[in-house]
Structures are given as structure tokens and as C-alpha cells.
Design a protein around this motif. Sequence first.
Motif, PDB file in Angstrom:
ATOM      1  N   UNK A 101       0.807  -1.219   0.000  1.00  0.00           N
ATOM      2  CA  UNK A 101       0.000   0.000   0.000  1.00  0.00           C
ATOM      3  C   UNK A 101       0.841   1.270   0.000  1.00  0.00           C
ATOM      4  N   UNK A 102       1.990   1.230  -0.653  1.00  0.00           N
ATOM      5  CA  UNK A 102       2.860   2.401  -0.710  1.00  0.00           C
ATOM      6  C   UNK A 102       2.119   3.547  -1.394  1.00  0.00           C
ATOM      7  N   UNK A 103       1.943   4.647  -0.698  1.00  0.00           N
ATOM      8  CA  UNK A 103       0.973   5.650  -1.116  1.00  0.00           C
ATOM      9  C   UNK A 103       1.394   6.499  -2.313  1.00  0.00           C
ATOM     10  N   UNK A 104       2.670   6.454  -2.694  1.00  0.00           N
ATOM     11  CA  UNK A 104       3.110   7.215  -3.869  1.00  0.00           C
ATOM     12  C   UNK A 104       2.777   6.491  -5.161  1.00  0.00           C
ATOM     13  N   UNK A 142      -3.303   8.565  -6.665  1.00  0.00           N
ATOM     14  CA  UNK A 142      -2.469   7.949  -5.627  1.00  0.00           C
ATOM     15  C   UNK A 142      -2.795   8.571  -4.266  1.00  0.00           C
ATOM     16  N   UNK A 143      -2.776   7.756  -3.213  1.00  0.00           N
ATOM     17  CA  UNK A 143      -3.160   8.254  -1.878  1.00  0.00           C
ATOM     18  C   UNK A 143      -2.190   9.248  -1.266  1.00  0.00           C
ATOM     19  N   UNK A 144      -1.047   9.488  -1.890  1.00  0.00           N
ATOM     20  CA  UNK A 144      -0.054  10.397  -1.323  1.00  0.00           C
ATOM     21  C   UNK A 144      -0.632  11.784  -1.087  1.00  0.00           C
ATOM     22  N   UNK A 166       6.550   4.711   7.498  1.00  0.00           N
ATOM     23  CA  UNK A 166       5.247   4.661   8.186  1.00  0.00           C
ATOM     24  C   UNK A 166       4.289   5.686   7.588  1.00  0.00           C
ATOM     25  N   UNK A 167       4.792   6.874   7.278  1.00  0.00           N
ATOM     26  CA  UNK A 167       3.944   7.927   6.714  1.00  0.00           C
ATOM     27  C   UNK A 167       3.297   7.496   5.402  1.00  0.00           C
ATOM     28  N   UNK A 168       4.027   6.712   4.613  1.00  0.00           N
ATOM     29  CA  UNK A 168       3.522   6.330   3.288  1.00  0.00           C
ATOM     30  C   UNK A 168       3.011   4.888   3.258  1.00  0.00           C
ATOM     31  N   UNK A 169       2.827   4.298   4.438  1.00  0.00           N
ATOM     32  CA  UNK A 169       2.261   2.941   4.561  1.00  0.00           C
ATOM     33  C   UNK A 169       3.129   1.893   3.863  1.00  0.00           C
ATOM     34  N   UNK A 170       4.431   2.087   3.939  1.00  0.00           N
ATOM     35  CA  UNK A 170       5.355   1.145   3.296  1.00  0.00           C
ATOM     36  C   UNK A 170       5.908   0.186   4.340  1.00  0.00           C
ATOM     37  N   UNK A 171       5.770  -1.097   4.074  1.00  0.00           N
ATOM     38  CA  UNK A 171       6.317  -2.121   4.959  1.00  0.00           C
ATOM     39  C   UNK A 171       7.589  -2.687   4.338  1.00  0.00           C
ATOM     40  N   UNK A 172       8.689  -2.582   5.069  1.00  0.00           N
ATOM     41  CA  UNK A 172       9.970  -3.034   4.530  1.00  0.00           C
ATOM     42  C   UNK A 172      10.926  -3.350   5.675  1.00  0.00           C
ATOM     43  N   UNK A 191       2.817  19.757   1.000  1.00  0.00           N
ATOM     44  CA  UNK A 191       3.350  19.242  -0.259  1.00  0.00           C
ATOM     45  C   UNK A 191       2.925  20.156  -1.395  1.00  0.00           C
ATOM     46  N   UNK A 192       3.889  20.664  -2.142  1.00  0.00           N
ATOM     47  CA  UNK A 192       3.592  21.555  -3.262  1.00  0.00           C
ATOM     48  C   UNK A 192       4.130  20.912  -4.547  1.00  0.00           C
TER      49      UNK A 192
END
Length: 551
Positions: A224-227, A398-400, A330-336, A409-410
Motif C-alpha cells: 500500500x505504498x501511497x506514492x 495515488x493516496x499520497x 510509516x507515513x507512506x504505509x510502506x512495509x519493509x 506538499x507543493x
Amino acid sequence: MAEQLNYPELTVTQLDLTEAHTSDAIKPDAIKKCTQVAEINSDEMDKAVPKIVLATLNAKYFHTSFGLRYLYANLKELKDYCEIKEFIIQTRAIDIVEQILASKPDIVGFGVYIWNIVETTDVVSLLKVIAPDIKIILGGPEVSYETEQQAIVANADYVLTGPADLSFYQLCKDIIDNTPPDKKIVHSKPVELNELASPYQYYTDEDLTHRLLYVEASRGCPFKCEFCLSSLDKTSVPFEIVIFLEQMEILYNRGARNFKFIDRTFNLNINTTMKIMQFFLDRMTNDLYLHFEVVPDHLPRKLKEVLAQFPEGSLQFEIGIQTFNTQVQKNISRKQNNAKSKDNLIWLKDHTHAHIHADLIFGLPGETFETFKDSFNQLYHCRPHEIQMGILKRLKGSPIIRHTEAFDLRFNPLPPFNILSTDRVSFTTMQRINRFARYWDMIGNSGRFKYALPHMLSDEPFDDFMAITEWIFNKTGQIHKINLKKLFELISQAVEALYPEKHEAVIEKIEQDYEAAKLKSLFSSLSLYAVPQAATTVKNKSLQRQQRHMS
């Protein structure tokens, strides 16, 4: 392509004549049918037969459009009236329109992506001015989200969002039957993989010989990586492995040797991965080349044993690291698992011949200059062949974007929608990283400085290379169009100015790199010192070395 027929009436004639000649006696009904076809005026036939063009603009000729071939494969009875036309984004829009109109289409479908949205918008705009009666259908990830706000949509007749493998056929059929939908935006339904006709037979012999072939053993991604747009998938779904390998066998027997797997997580199901790897290992040739996207923390022993058997030049792994910072992950829901990922990267470098292309992304929510520097340093010491430094892009859907306000974010409002600044990274710093990434591609990733680079950098490679980046940019004001000879000179001069104690050793390694590059001019002709007086000395030393080699 043999399967694509621009003039289906000729096919009818040819088939009927073939039927007549293969029988013992010419059949009267076959003669009658041929005569009827021959008497039809060509203009009337053009009006009677609905013609479809599937088009897209690839980044380079080397690429092929996998999506268009899927649409073509699933057109059923309309396939005989369809033609695939692939262009590259460097071609003028007006020339593309001319080539599309040469096929006299009634319907044109465009595949739209982040890398071709600008150029495709120009093509669609021109096409609607010149031939407004043609029905234009858009599809692809770039128009599947925030659809109504996009300029290209205003000039289109229909937009298919989501997987259009089957819905494109239905929309074309509805248009031809004069029962078109009453809405411009048509949402595709989810598809079952076993419902799809295979696209692989529609790679032409030209594709097999000169272009990269895209294949997929699965669709979707469980992460679920948000980018990434794949974060919207519920899971990864495999194609039936026996059928898939049968298709690979057909491609291989036709001469295909260049396969790029687009699976988001190729090594997710190890049993399936093992079957595919063994399939290709059993058919290994000197020119076989396989490209995979690999999950970095999932390399069990049995897979390692197979990977170690592949020869040099046969494997490339694209490995997404993105960041080693746990809070950003954690911010981008990345599990690694970072420790396991680094161990596996080092193992791949030491125990396989695979070319390792590892990715980082700058500009993620919560990332700072310092945390990114730490990720780069950690990744550099894992020794991948390439470190691809991507800049965060705002992919539509994308959920980012949920972090936009919290992290300020700009994003660039124009393609490629790259991040311009965050609450942690100023625009000025973002520009520094952009330049770093560009120079790293030219120097670090190109492979042209493989001897010199390790001697230029220390245990803190990010700081060292950032200094070189800024020295070269201050000297030239350029990040593009630096010829290779000039680049050799600039690198040497930068090291002399920044790290004079390293310069003598670096020059020797630069000479090795220069010889490997096989440039026409002599190494002794290079201006390797920023200080003119020293240049004469190094030229003389270089000439003395060359004379010794020649004697």
C-alpha cells in the motif's frame, strides 16, 4: 503485423478465392461472393466498415505498448478492422495526426500516461480540428482519475477509466451500433484474468527483434505504498502459470530474447517465481535478457540458489528501496525490513551476476535533506550497479495526496507533476537534489566512471558527490548537453579543487575510464586541472606514460 488488416474487404476476397482453389471444383457460391465483393465501390466499403486505430506515444522506439496489444487481442470480431499505431513523443503532433488519418479511422483510441500526456493532448486537439467526426476514446492511468479536470478530456468523445481490456470492445461496438453511452466518462468494470485473450501473439517479428517485450505473470500489488497507483489494488492476482509459460514458449520459439516483466512484486509467490526462473534457465542463451521488479526483503534460499545460476548479462533487478527512514516509511504505509533488504542487496551483488538497479525517492512526506542523505549513504554501501534517484510525483489517484496539507506538499501543476517543496524541504534544496540526481545519472549510473568513482567518494558519498555536483554546476550552469570528453575534464577539475589529496589517484583511474570509453581524442589532450600551470605537468606525465606503453 500479420494479424492487423487495414482493408478487411481484401481479406474476404482472398479467403473466398482460397476456398475455391482448394476444392476439386470451383464452387458457384464462392465465385458469386467474390464477384459481389469486387463490384463494391471502395468509397462505399470505407463507409460500410468501421475502422479503429489504437494509438499511443511511447517514450522511445525501443518500447512497445503492452496495453494496446491487450485491447487489440480482446476486440473479438472488430479486430479485423483495427490497426495499432505506435509513435514516439519526439514526433511532431501534426505528423502523427497525418499518419493516423491515413488509415481513415472512424474511432481512435489513445493510451495516456504521465510521460505522454502533453504530447497526446496536442495530437488529440489537432485531430479534433482536422477530423471532428472521428470518435476519440481515451484510456490509461493518467486519465483514470481526476478525469473531468483535464484539458485532454475536453477534446475527447469518451474516456474509459480503469482496466479497459474488455470495456474498449464494448464501447466501440456501442458506437458502431449507434447505441453509444450518454456519458463521456465510462468506468470499466474489474476484469477476471481468465476472461482475457492473450496479447502475446500480436508482438510482430520487428518487435521481437528490435524492441523490448513487456510480459506479466500477475496483476496488482498487495502493498500500500501511497506514492504508487498500485496501492489501490486489493491484492496481486496471478495468471494461470501453465498458460502463461505456454505463451512464453511461443514467444521464445519465435526468437524473443528480451523480456521485461511488469509484475509489481515478481518474487511475491516464490513457487511461481521459481517456475518462471527455471523455465528461462532451461532455455538460456547468450542473448537472453530478463528484467524484474523485486521485493528487496523476500529472497528465500531456494530462490537464491536459482538466481546464482544465471550468467552475466541475463538478469536485471529493479529494487524499490525508496527510503530507509522508518518514520517516512510509516507515513507512506510502506512495509519493509530494512536490515534484510540491505543484506539481500549485498548478497545479490556478491553471489549473482544480476544488474542491480535500486530506487530512492526524494520528497516523500516527512523526509528531510539529512534523512535522505542517510538513505543514500546506506544504499551506496550496498553497492548496487545503479541508484535511481527519483523525485516524488503526484500520480493522479495515488493516496499520497492525503498528506498535502499536513506536510505542505507543493507539486508542479504541469507534467510530470513533480514535488517542488515540502514543509521539510525548500524549493532551493529540491533544485539541488534535482541537479544531484541528474549528475549522478551521468557519472554514477552511466558506468563510464566505474574505475574513478570509488576513489572520488568516501564513507560519506552523498556529501562528496553533492560537492562535485555543485562545483560542476557553478562552473558550467548546465545539467544537460555536456559532452563526454568535457565531462571527464570537469570531474578531474572538480576533484582537484575539492579533494586535492585524491587527485593524483583519481587521474589514473579516470584514464582507465577514458580508455574504456574509446573516444577519438587522446587522453593527453584533456584539460584535467583547473589551474592552467598544472595542466602542462599532467600532460607531460601522461605523454611519458603513453610513450612507455608504446616502447
